[in-house]
Design a protein around this motif. Structure first.
Motif, PDB file in Angstrom:
ATOM      1  N   THR A 106       0.825  -1.215   0.000  1.00 50.15           N
ATOM      2  CA  THR A 106       0.000   0.000   0.000  1.00 50.15           C
ATOM      3  C   THR A 106       0.857   1.263   0.000  1.00 50.15           C
ATOM      4  O   THR A 106       0.408   2.323  -0.441  1.00 50.15           O
ATOM      5  CB  THR A 106      -0.936   0.031   1.219  1.00 50.15           C
ATOM      6  OG1 THR A 106      -0.158   0.047   2.420  1.00 50.15           O
ATOM      7  CG2 THR A 106      -1.846  -1.187   1.232  1.00 50.15           C
ATOM      8  N   LYS A 107       2.094   1.164   0.470  1.00 51.27           N
ATOM      9  CA  LYS A 107       2.974   2.336   0.534  1.00 51.27           C
ATOM     10  C   LYS A 107       3.368   2.842  -0.849  1.00 51.27           C
ATOM     11  O   LYS A 107       3.821   3.983  -0.998  1.00 51.27           O
ATOM     12  CB  LYS A 107       4.220   2.001   1.348  1.00 51.27           C
ATOM     13  CG  LYS A 107       3.921   1.656   2.805  1.00 51.27           C
ATOM     14  CD  LYS A 107       5.176   1.254   3.554  1.00 51.27           C
ATOM     15  CE  LYS A 107       4.850   0.846   4.995  1.00 51.27           C
ATOM     16  NZ  LYS A 107       6.053   0.391   5.732  1.00 51.27           N
ATOM     17  N   PHE A 108       3.195   2.005  -1.882  1.00 50.33           N
ATOM     18  CA  PHE A 108       3.538   2.443  -3.232  1.00 50.33           C
ATOM     19  C   PHE A 108       2.522   3.440  -3.783  1.00 50.33           C
ATOM     20  O   PHE A 108       2.757   4.034  -4.836  1.00 50.33           O
ATOM     21  CB  PHE A 108       3.662   1.231  -4.164  1.00 50.33           C
ATOM     22  CG  PHE A 108       4.928   0.449  -3.947  1.00 50.33           C
ATOM     23  CD1 PHE A 108       6.085   0.764  -4.639  1.00 50.33           C
ATOM     24  CD2 PHE A 108       4.969  -0.582  -3.029  1.00 50.33           C
ATOM     25  CE1 PHE A 108       7.261   0.053  -4.429  1.00 50.33           C
ATOM     26  CE2 PHE A 108       6.134  -1.313  -2.806  1.00 50.33           C
ATOM     27  CZ  PHE A 108       7.291  -0.987  -3.514  1.00 50.33           C
ATOM     28  N   GLN A 132      -1.279   9.348  -1.626  1.00 46.29           N
ATOM     29  CA  GLN A 132      -2.659   9.124  -2.052  1.00 46.29           C
ATOM     30  C   GLN A 132      -3.214   7.790  -1.554  1.00 46.29           C
ATOM     31  O   GLN A 132      -4.330   7.417  -1.901  1.00 46.29           O
ATOM     32  CB  GLN A 132      -2.750   9.191  -3.583  1.00 46.29           C
ATOM     33  CG  GLN A 132      -2.324  10.543  -4.132  1.00 46.29           C
ATOM     34  CD  GLN A 132      -2.585  10.681  -5.616  1.00 46.29           C
ATOM     35  OE1 GLN A 132      -3.674  10.369  -6.088  1.00 46.29           O
ATOM     36  NE2 GLN A 132      -1.594  11.147  -6.351  1.00 46.29           N
ATOM     37  N   ALA A 133      -2.431   7.075  -0.753  1.00 44.69           N
ATOM     38  CA  ALA A 133      -2.863   5.755  -0.280  1.00 44.69           C
ATOM     39  C   ALA A 133      -4.189   5.814   0.458  1.00 44.69           C
ATOM     40  O   ALA A 133      -5.028   4.917   0.331  1.00 44.69           O
ATOM     41  CB  ALA A 133      -1.786   5.146   0.618  1.00 44.69           C
ATOM     42  N   SER A 134      -4.417   6.876   1.223  1.00 48.17           N
ATOM     43  CA  SER A 134      -5.643   6.963   2.028  1.00 48.17           C
ATOM     44  C   SER A 134      -6.863   7.279   1.176  1.00 48.17           C
ATOM     45  O   SER A 134      -7.993   6.972   1.572  1.00 48.17           O
ATOM     46  CB  SER A 134      -5.486   8.018   3.121  1.00 48.17           C
ATOM     47  OG  SER A 134      -5.210   9.291   2.547  1.00 48.17           O
ATOM     48  N   ASP A 151       0.945   4.483 -11.186  1.00 52.08           N
ATOM     49  CA  ASP A 151       0.729   5.929 -11.070  1.00 52.08           C
ATOM     50  C   ASP A 151      -0.435   6.133 -10.103  1.00 52.08           C
ATOM     51  O   ASP A 151      -1.588   5.846 -10.449  1.00 52.08           O
ATOM     52  CB  ASP A 151       0.392   6.516 -12.443  1.00 52.08           C
ATOM     53  CG  ASP A 151       0.233   8.039 -12.402  1.00 52.08           C
ATOM     54  OD1 ASP A 151       0.043   8.593 -11.295  1.00 52.08           O
ATOM     55  OD2 ASP A 151       0.287   8.664 -13.469  1.00 52.08           O
ATOM     56  N   PRO A 152      -0.172   6.614  -8.871  1.00 53.50           N
ATOM     57  CA  PRO A 152      -1.248   6.761  -7.877  1.00 53.50           C
ATOM     58  C   PRO A 152      -2.361   7.694  -8.314  1.00 53.50           C
ATOM     59  O   PRO A 152      -3.477   7.615  -7.798  1.00 53.50           O
ATOM     60  CB  PRO A 152      -0.516   7.322  -6.648  1.00 53.50           C
ATOM     61  CG  PRO A 152       0.922   6.970  -6.862  1.00 53.50           C
ATOM     62  CD  PRO A 152       1.132   7.022  -8.343  1.00 53.50           C
ATOM     63  N   GLU A 172      -7.059   2.419 -15.422  1.00 53.21           N
ATOM     64  CA  GLU A 172      -6.138   3.224 -16.240  1.00 53.21           C
ATOM     65  C   GLU A 172      -4.707   2.716 -16.106  1.00 53.21           C
ATOM     66  O   GLU A 172      -3.960   2.650 -17.089  1.00 53.21           O
ATOM     67  CB  GLU A 172      -6.236   4.690 -15.824  1.00 53.21           C
ATOM     68  CG  GLU A 172      -7.541   5.359 -16.239  1.00 53.21           C
ATOM     69  CD  GLU A 172      -7.739   6.719 -15.594  1.00 53.21           C
ATOM     70  OE1 GLU A 172      -8.457   7.545 -16.186  1.00 53.21           O
ATOM     71  OE2 GLU A 172      -7.176   6.959 -14.492  1.00 53.21           O
ATOM     72  N   ASN A 173      -4.325   2.335 -14.897  1.00 54.37           N
ATOM     73  CA  ASN A 173      -2.976   1.782 -14.697  1.00 54.37           C
ATOM     74  C   ASN A 173      -2.807   0.462 -15.432  1.00 54.37           C
ATOM     75  O   ASN A 173      -1.761   0.210 -16.039  1.00 54.37           O
ATOM     76  CB  ASN A 173      -2.704   1.585 -13.201  1.00 54.37           C
ATOM     77  CG  ASN A 173      -2.084   2.810 -12.550  1.00 54.37           C
ATOM     78  OD1 ASN A 173      -1.044   3.292 -12.978  1.00 54.37           O
ATOM     79  ND2 ASN A 173      -2.742   3.319 -11.514  1.00 54.37           N
ATOM     80  N   ILE A 174      -3.833  -0.382 -15.378  1.00 53.81           N
ATOM     81  CA  ILE A 174      -3.751  -1.688 -16.044  1.00 53.81           C
ATOM     82  C   ILE A 174      -3.637  -1.501 -17.553  1.00 53.81           C
ATOM     83  O   ILE A 174      -2.818  -2.155 -18.212  1.00 53.81           O
ATOM     84  CB  ILE A 174      -4.966  -2.563 -15.681  1.00 53.81           C
ATOM     85  CG1 ILE A 174      -4.906  -2.932 -14.184  1.00 53.81           C
ATOM     86  CG2 ILE A 174      -4.991  -3.838 -16.529  1.00 53.81           C
ATOM     87  CD1 ILE A 174      -6.173  -3.565 -13.651  1.00 53.81           C
TER      88      ILE A 174
END
Length: 473
Positions: free
Chosen positions: A178-180, A184-186, A211-212, A218-220
């Motif tokens: 999750t740190k990656f 914006q993780a929260s 890309d967070p 979109e990332n996939i």
């Protein structure tokens, strides 16, 4: 950011408390972070000499490997030496590392020495004559081909008793993953993170490419379904670099496991129409040690002894996703025809995501132990479990099973975009009815889910515990 690997780093730092030179071997699949761990560890040294081999592309011979090694020596400020023999190169490094805290790292050593039958012998001589003389020296050898490290270093008579530390890098935990998403993780939902992890697993290099600011879809599309995407091109790189001319055989084995939970070696051979013999056993062993497939064993509930029966599961989430979704659409992607397609149009999407999610649960079993309040001293055995069919009993497959002292935790793992309905209770009851459980052992049904459960499931009060896996994220 350098994320995770706290335990491995502490083990490596233990070298500084030793009064002798330290020989370290590190293994793990490509992109798992071996080089990054070495780089971070190197920051604790006054001097470091770090080298990596050339991938085994056609035409690369032993002299080219030595030429590249000598060039890397020059790039790090070492004087020029003749590079027609590994002994001369190792001698020059040995002279440079005679005093002080120094790290010498040979990354992808399997590539470095694969073309020269004298390489390992000369490395052993260099350790005995030069490296070992400096009590503050640390030598690290690393390889993505775990079987090469095992055969040529760990189990070699030449290096017997010389390797002090062996590290096998595995995927990062879901909490570390999750740190990656950074700051914006929260704001990114746990469900969206899991959709990405179902494809990347806990492989740091793949997670770094997220890309967070983009959605999971979109990332996939960016990583998997564009010609420039990291994960679009990754599969061929992995199999070519690791397995070279034999890559076709390894690919066939992996493909046989894409649409199933697990297969025995005999079933794999039948699927790919190859003989079931020593060569196939070696191929499967290589894929297992490389971290791409896993061997799941059954065990005896009464004695907790492991059976000789085993089945193999495709445990690498990226490989399954590539073979199921990217590879069949490769030509469309190259022609730019896949940009606006829906990821969920394929009928098998949810089934494959179920397999992927089971891998995440299996790879994060310690988190599960904590959620179930299982103490380490009570633990006996765990893993995906299968019971073979005989004339006296039915066959049975359990997604994940933990045996603690006098208790079985029988886990059903479900990934769904919709709340799970009461059918899950009936399915679990059938599985447990087929399972041969000794009278003196209790059992507790556990439901691990993503997507929620209906009120009917809760009202039935069947499961001992219902775990929402998104809480880990």
């Amino acid at each position: 950011m350098f994320i995770g690997r706290e335990e491995e780093m502490e083990i490596l730092k233990g070298c500084f408390r030793r009064r002798a030179a330290t020989f370290v071997a590190i293994r793990g699949r490509r992109r798992i972070g071996k080089s990054r761990l070495i780089t971070e560890f190197s920051k604790h040294f006054e001097k470091k000499l770090m080298f990596t081999g050339i991938p085994p592309t056609p035409g690369v011979d032993q002299q080219m490997q030595r030429n590249e090694f000598a060039q890397q020596m020059a790039d790090q400020g070492l004087p020029f030496v003749e590079n027609d023999d590994w002994s001369k190169l190792f001698w020059a490094i040995g002279k440079e590392g005679e005093k002080g805290r120094i790290l010498i790292a040979l990354d992808e050593i399997a590539w470095m020495g694969s073309k020269d039958p004298t390489f390992l012998g000369k490395l052993k001589i260099a350790w005995d004559r030069f490296f070992e003389k400096n009590p503050k020296l640390v030598l690290i050898v690393a390889s993505s081909i775990a079987s090469w490290i095992d055969e040529n270093i760990l189990n070699s008579t030449g290096f017997f008793g010389r390797v002090d530390i062996t590290l096998t890098l595995r995927e990062l935990s879901v909490k570390e993953c999750t740190k990656f998403w950074g700051k914006q993780a929260s704001s990114v939902s746990a469900y969206e993170k899991l959709k990405m992890l179902n494809i990347t697993g806990g492989v740091p290099k793949y997670l770094e490419a997220i890309d967070p600011g983009l959605t999971a879809e979109e990332n996939i599309h960016r990583l998997c379904f564009s010609e420039e995407g990291l994960l679009f091109n990754e599969f061929n790189r992995i199999f070519h670099d690791l397995f070279s001319k034999r890559s076709k055989a390894y690919k066939d084995i992996v493909e046989s496991l894409v649409n199933t939970l697990s297969l025995s070696q005999k079933e794999i051979c039948q699927s790919i129409k190859r003989g079931n013999g020593r060569v196939m056993s070696e191929y499967i062993k290589d894929l297992t040690e490389a971290g791409f497939i896993s061997a799941d064993f059954t065990w005896d509930f009464k004695t907790t002894k492991q059976s000789n029966l085993r089945k193999y599961r495709l445990s690498d989430n990226y490989l399954r996703f590539y073979l199921k979704y990217i590879s069949p659409n490769r030509e469309k992607i190259l022609k730019g025809k896949f940009k606006n397609s829906s990821l969920y149009s394929a009928s098998s999407w949810e089934t494959i995501m179920g397999f992927q999610f089971e891998n995440l649960v299996t790879n994060n079993s310690w988190e599960l132990f904590q959620l179930l309040y299982i103490r380490p001293e009570d633990y006996e055995y765990d893993g995906p479990y299968f019971q073979t069919k005989t004339t006296k009993r039915n066959g049975c497959q359990i997604d994940y099973l933990i045996q603690a002292k006098s208790t079985l935790y029988i886990c059903e793992v479900k990934f769904s975009k919709n709340p799970i309905g009461p059918q899950v209770v009936e399915d679990m009851q059938k599985k447990i009815a087929n399972l041969e459980i000794p009278r003196h052992i209790s059992y507790r049904p556990i439901l691990i889910h993503v997507g929620g459960v209906t009120e009917e499931v809760i009202a039935k009060d069947y499961f001992n515990q219902i775990i929402d896996w998104t809480e880990l994220l």
